[in-house]
Structures are given as structure tokens and as C-alpha cells.
Design a protein around this motif. Structure first.
Motif, PDB file in Angstrom:
ATOM      1  N   ASP A 115       0.711  -1.081   0.545  1.00 15.95           N
ATOM      2  CA  ASP A 115      -0.123   0.476   0.203  1.00 15.95           C
ATOM      3  C   ASP A 115       0.341   1.628  -0.224  1.00 15.95           C
ATOM      4  O   ASP A 115       1.033   2.495  -0.991  1.00 15.95           O
ATOM      5  CB  ASP A 115      -1.211  -0.025   1.272  1.00 15.95           C
ATOM      6  CG  ASP A 115      -1.830  -0.603   1.540  1.00 15.95           C
ATOM      7  OD1 ASP A 115      -2.531  -1.266  -0.436  1.00 15.95           O
ATOM      8  OD2 ASP A 115      -2.827  -1.321   2.188  1.00 15.95           O
ATOM      9  N   SER A 116       1.693   0.900   0.620  1.00 16.66           N
ATOM     10  CA  SER A 116       2.762   2.438   0.770  1.00 16.66           C
ATOM     11  C   SER A 116       2.962   2.550  -0.195  1.00 16.66           C
ATOM     12  O   SER A 116       4.217   3.822  -1.128  1.00 16.66           O
ATOM     13  CB  SER A 116       4.019   2.271   1.752  1.00 16.66           C
ATOM     14  OG  SER A 116       4.831   1.335   1.653  1.00 16.66           O
ATOM     15  N   ARG A 118       2.691   2.302  -3.532  1.00 12.87           N
ATOM     16  CA  ARG A 118       1.175   2.660  -4.547  1.00 12.87           C
ATOM     17  C   ARG A 118       1.016   4.026  -4.068  1.00 12.87           C
ATOM     18  O   ARG A 118      -0.055   5.032  -4.615  1.00 12.87           O
ATOM     19  CB  ARG A 118       0.206   1.281  -4.445  1.00 12.87           C
ATOM     20  CG  ARG A 118       0.297   0.350  -4.866  1.00 12.87           C
ATOM     21  CD  ARG A 118       0.574   0.342  -6.676  1.00 12.87           C
ATOM     22  NE  ARG A 118       1.274  -0.490  -7.286  1.00 12.87           N
ATOM     23  CZ  ARG A 118       2.429  -1.574  -7.549  1.00 12.87           C
ATOM     24  NH1 ARG A 118       3.350  -0.251  -7.608  1.00 12.87           N
ATOM     25  NH2 ARG A 118       2.309  -2.178  -8.221  1.00 12.87           N
ATOM     26  N   LYS A 119       1.430   4.522  -2.733  1.00 13.33           N
ATOM     27  CA  LYS A 119       0.556   5.483  -2.991  1.00 13.33           C
ATOM     28  C   LYS A 119       1.593   6.387  -3.180  1.00 13.33           C
ATOM     29  O   LYS A 119       1.588   7.407  -3.733  1.00 13.33           O
ATOM     30  CB  LYS A 119       0.809   5.783  -1.066  1.00 13.33           C
ATOM     31  CG  LYS A 119       0.636   7.132  -0.750  1.00 13.33           C
ATOM     32  CD  LYS A 119       0.974   7.963   1.303  1.00 13.33           C
ATOM     33  CE  LYS A 119       1.126   8.640   1.632  1.00 13.33           C
ATOM     34  NZ  LYS A 119       1.035   8.816   2.963  1.00 13.33           N
ATOM     35  N   PHE A 120       3.053   6.170  -3.751  1.00 11.63           N
ATOM     36  CA  PHE A 120       4.375   6.959  -4.110  1.00 11.63           C
ATOM     37  C   PHE A 120       4.266   6.739  -5.312  1.00 11.63           C
ATOM     38  O   PHE A 120       4.614   7.215  -5.776  1.00 11.63           O
ATOM     39  CB  PHE A 120       5.698   6.771  -3.376  1.00 11.63           C
ATOM     40  CG  PHE A 120       5.075   7.689  -1.788  1.00 11.63           C
ATOM     41  CD1 PHE A 120       5.037   9.051  -1.760  1.00 11.63           C
ATOM     42  CD2 PHE A 120       5.239   6.777  -1.002  1.00 11.63           C
ATOM     43  CE1 PHE A 120       4.922   9.240  -0.250  1.00 11.63           C
ATOM     44  CE2 PHE A 120       4.855   7.077   0.895  1.00 11.63           C
ATOM     45  CZ  PHE A 120       4.675   9.047   0.652  1.00 11.63           C
ATOM     46  N   TYR A 121       4.658   5.050  -5.949  1.00 17.14           N
ATOM     47  CA  TYR A 121       4.433   4.704  -7.302  1.00 17.14           C
ATOM     48  C   TYR A 121       3.542   3.498  -7.942  1.00 17.14           C
ATOM     49  O   TYR A 121       3.824   2.764  -7.096  1.00 17.14           O
ATOM     50  CB  TYR A 121       5.779   4.238  -6.771  1.00 17.14           C
ATOM     51  CG  TYR A 121       7.384   4.731  -6.671  1.00 17.14           C
ATOM     52  CD1 TYR A 121       7.698   5.850  -7.831  1.00 17.14           C
ATOM     53  CD2 TYR A 121       7.437   4.531  -5.814  1.00 17.14           C
ATOM     54  CE1 TYR A 121       8.540   6.395  -7.310  1.00 17.14           C
ATOM     55  CE2 TYR A 121       8.759   5.490  -4.950  1.00 17.14           C
ATOM     56  CZ  TYR A 121       9.299   6.509  -5.917  1.00 17.14           C
ATOM     57  OH  TYR A 121      10.054   7.306  -5.545  1.00 17.14           O
ATOM     58  N   SER A 122       2.196   4.499  -8.308  1.00 17.13           N
ATOM     59  CA  SER A 122       1.329   3.672  -8.682  1.00 17.13           C
ATOM     60  C   SER A 122       1.463   2.491  -9.775  1.00 17.13           C
ATOM     61  O   SER A 122       0.515   1.744  -9.294  1.00 17.13           O
ATOM     62  CB  SER A 122      -0.322   4.887  -8.801  1.00 17.13           C
ATOM     63  OG  SER A 122       1.209   5.032 -10.610  1.00 17.13           O
ATOM     64  N   THR A 180       7.698   6.259   2.876  1.00 21.15           N
ATOM     65  CA  THR A 180       7.236   7.721   2.963  1.00 21.15           C
ATOM     66  C   THR A 180       7.448   8.686   2.085  1.00 21.15           C
ATOM     67  O   THR A 180       8.777   7.809   0.502  1.00 21.15           O
ATOM     68  CB  THR A 180       8.397   7.731   4.741  1.00 21.15           C
ATOM     69  OG1 THR A 180      10.403   7.847   3.466  1.00 21.15           O
ATOM     70  CG2 THR A 180       8.087   6.630   5.283  1.00 21.15           C
ATOM     71  N   GLU A 181       7.274   9.840   1.946  1.00 24.87           N
ATOM     72  CA  GLU A 181       8.417  10.603   1.405  1.00 24.87           C
ATOM     73  C   GLU A 181       9.370  11.182   1.132  1.00 24.87           C
ATOM     74  O   GLU A 181       9.882  11.353   0.003  1.00 24.87           O
ATOM     75  CB  GLU A 181       8.431  11.845   1.691  1.00 24.87           C
ATOM     76  CG  GLU A 181       6.646  12.228   1.794  1.00 24.87           C
ATOM     77  CD  GLU A 181       6.108  12.076   3.410  1.00 24.87           C
ATOM     78  OE1 GLU A 181       5.954  11.135   4.101  1.00 24.87           O
ATOM     79  OE2 GLU A 181       4.585  11.909   3.222  1.00 24.87           O
TER      80      GLU A 181
END
Length: 337
Positions: A115-116, A118-122, A180-181
Motif C-alpha cells: 500500500d505504501s 502504491r501511494k508514491f509509485y502507482s 515515505t516521502e
């Protein structure tokens, strides 16, 4: 067993240029600065004039050498290798990067990791090697899930995952990490593209930039040598990237050149105690760096009793690893510091 040969004899190139250097019979440790044996600058000084000879290189470096007052003096020489930057950059084209991981008894953590991501690299491709006892179906766009026989071990899973990578690079992560960011894959790709000699570039996990150096001390032919692993010892910085330094090994969060890692491989005999061993096998074959400006987080989850049973190594696991080092890597000792 190992024997000496005619190639062990120390030979020097004659000083047609001002520099005499060894061409055979001298061992150089990777990424280490060394003083060459018998190295000397042979200078011709004009009989008249200033007595100064200047040599200009193609890279605009100039060396002015004062000739008067000495003859055949010895100097320490450092060779610099300059790499051409690639005209094509994949720093902004992450279709050339695959994320790879191996999971065991931690499906809940794996789902949080995915999930993390896909949050930044879909759309980035993810490969999961799975040796759980009761496999679950992992779904999601551009996720490849490979099920193994149960409890095959850490390096067997790595081998399977990396064997299925078809992109230029892969990013290795543990199944309980968290994007993370600050998890900027493109920054690691930029370094790899700018310095094509690099094979592995590590980041930091929860701001912990773990890295180490490996120093080999040659021993007798029958017994083998000793390998020293020194934690948090880095070598010189990567040109153009002062936040990055060369090292011998890095943490379990790294971007790697796929073909280079596939040539070294992960020894599947090592099931539980295995990380530094990959970099030991790659010593002299892989050029490794660590960069402190790219990091990933670590999930805080209590480990189950069943997981701890496999996680914590038994005494015979440690003994087997030492035996493997002796016969495979011809080592009589390994020291950690």
C-alpha cells in the motif's frame, strides 16, 4: 589447491612515459588507495632554461615538476578514472526499475508495504517471492507473486525474486518496510546513471545508514586468509555526489544493477543468517556505494512466536556458515568490528 605461477613474478612497464608502473604480480584491493612498488617518475631535465617540465592531460589537469636538484625520485601516484555520463537517463523513467522483496509469515506487514509503494509509485512493477507454509493470494496491478516450497530461506527467496527481474535496475526492500516521502527511488537511479561503474547503491532504514567495509588479509595457501568486516567504515565519496560514499556493503534497502547482481547471486545454502555474505561473494566484482539522503521506514510490529523460531539462528546455523566460508571463500577466519 592454490599454487603460485609465472604470473606471480613482479614485472614493470619500462618508463617510456615518465611513469614506471607494475603490470604483473601485484595485488590491489578494490577501491583502496595503494602505493605502487618501485613506482618512480623518470624525468628528463633540459640542460638550459628554467628546469621545469609541465605535462597537461586531456582533463585539463596540469602537473608542474621541478627538475633541478633530483634524479629518479620516487612518488606516490594516485590514478583517477573518469567516466562518461550516459546520454539516456532513466532517472525519471521508473519503468526501468522493479521493486523486489521476499516474504515469510508476515502477510500483514507485506500488505502495508505494498500500500505504501502504491501511494508514491502507482504503476511500478513489484515482485514478491513467497515461501510461507499457507500461501495467500496477493493481488494488485503490476504485482508478480511467486510461491515457493515452504521455508526455503532468505537467499533462496532473493534468488527467485531477482531471477524474474527484466528491468535494468531493481530496488530491494524487506517485507516490513514502509515507503515515505523520503523514499526517492529516482535519486538512487540518478546516481547509478551518472556513475555507470556502480553496481549497488544503498540508502538508510529509519535514518540508520548502515554500511561496512571488507578488508581481506591474505594467508597461507592451505589455510586461507582472514576477512575483516568493519561497520560504518566508508571509503572516498562518489564524484559529484558528496552525500554518497563507496563502501563494501550496505543495508537491506538498495538499488542494484540487475545483470551485475545476477552474476554474483545469493547462495541458497544460507537460509537464516545471510546478508553480509552476498557482499563477501561480490567483493572485487561489485562496486558499492551508500547515500544518506534516501531513506525508508520500518514497521513497528511485534514478531510472532512462530516467526521468531525461524528468525533466531540456531548454533548449527552459525557453525555451518563458518564452514561454508572456509571451503567456498577459502577463509580461515572472519572478524567483525
Amino acid at each position: 589447491h592454490r599454487t603460485t605461477s609465472v604470473l606471480s613474478k613482479l614485472l614493470f612497464a619500462l618508463p617510456n612515459s615518465p611513469l614506471q608502473y607494475p603490470i604483473q604480480g601485484y595485488t590491489v584491493h578494490p577501491t583502496q588507495l595503494i602505493l605502487q612498488p618501485g613506482g618512480s617518475l623518470h624525468l628528463w631535465c633540459p640542460p638550459f632554461g628554467s628546469g621545469v617540465t609541465t605535462t597537461t592531460c586531456n582533463n585539463d589537469l596540469a602537473a608542474a615538476l621541478q627538475c633541478s636538484g633530483f634524479s629518479n625520485e620516487k612518488f606516490g601516484v594516485q590514478f583517477a578514472q573518469f567516466a562518461q555520463n550516459s546520454f539516456y537517463s532513466v532517472a525519471d523513467d521508473l519503468s526501468q526499475v522493479t521493486i523486489a522483496t521476499k516474504t515469510f509469515l508476515r502477510y500483514e506487514q507485506l500488505k502495508v508495504l505494498l500500500d505504501s509503494i502504491r501511494k508514491f509509485y502507482s504503476t511500478i512493477k513489484v515482485i514478491v517471492a513467497d515461501d510461507n507454509f499457507e500461501p495467500e493470494h496477493i493481488t494488485g496491478e503490476n504485482i508478480q507473486h511467486y510461491i515457493m516450497p515452504p521455508a526455503q530461506g532468505w537467499f533462496a527467496g532473493r534468488n527467485l525474486a531477482v531471477s524474474q527481474v527484466t528491468t535494468k535496475y531493481f530496488l530491494w526492500v524487506d517485507d516490513d518496510f514502509l515507503f515515505t516521502e523520503k523514499t526517492k527511488i529516482e535519486k538512487l537511479v540518478e546516481v547509478m546513471e551518472a556513475v555507470p561503474e556502480l553496481d549497488v547503491v544503498g540508502g538508510s532504514v529509519k535514518e540508520n545508514q548502515f554500511y561496512f567495509s571488507l578488508i581481506y588479509e591474505e594467508g597461507e595457501e592451505t589455510e586461507g586468509g582472514c576477512l575483516y568486516r568493519k561497520s560504518n567504515k566508508k571509503l572516498h565519496s562518489v564524484p559529484g555526489y558528496p552525500q554518497c560514499f563507496l563502501a563494501s556493503g550496505v543495508v537491506n534497502f538498495f538499488l542494484a544493477r540487475t545483470d551485475a547482481v545476477q552474476r554474483v547471486g545469493f547462495d541458497p545454502k544460507l537460509q537464516r543468517i545471510a546478508h553480509s555474505e552476498f557482499f563477501m561473494d561480490g567483493l572485487g566484482y561489485l562496486l558499492v556505494a551508500t547515500c544518506g539522503d534516501v531513506s525508508i521506514d520500518h514497521q513497528h510490529v511485534a514478531r510472532s512466536a512462530r516467526y521468531r523460531k525461524f528468525r533466531n539462528p540456531r548454533k548449527d546455523d552459525s557453525e555451518f556458515k563458518l564452514q561454508l566460508h572456509f571451503f567456498k571463500n577459502h577463509l580461515k577466519c572472519i572478524k567483525y568490528g
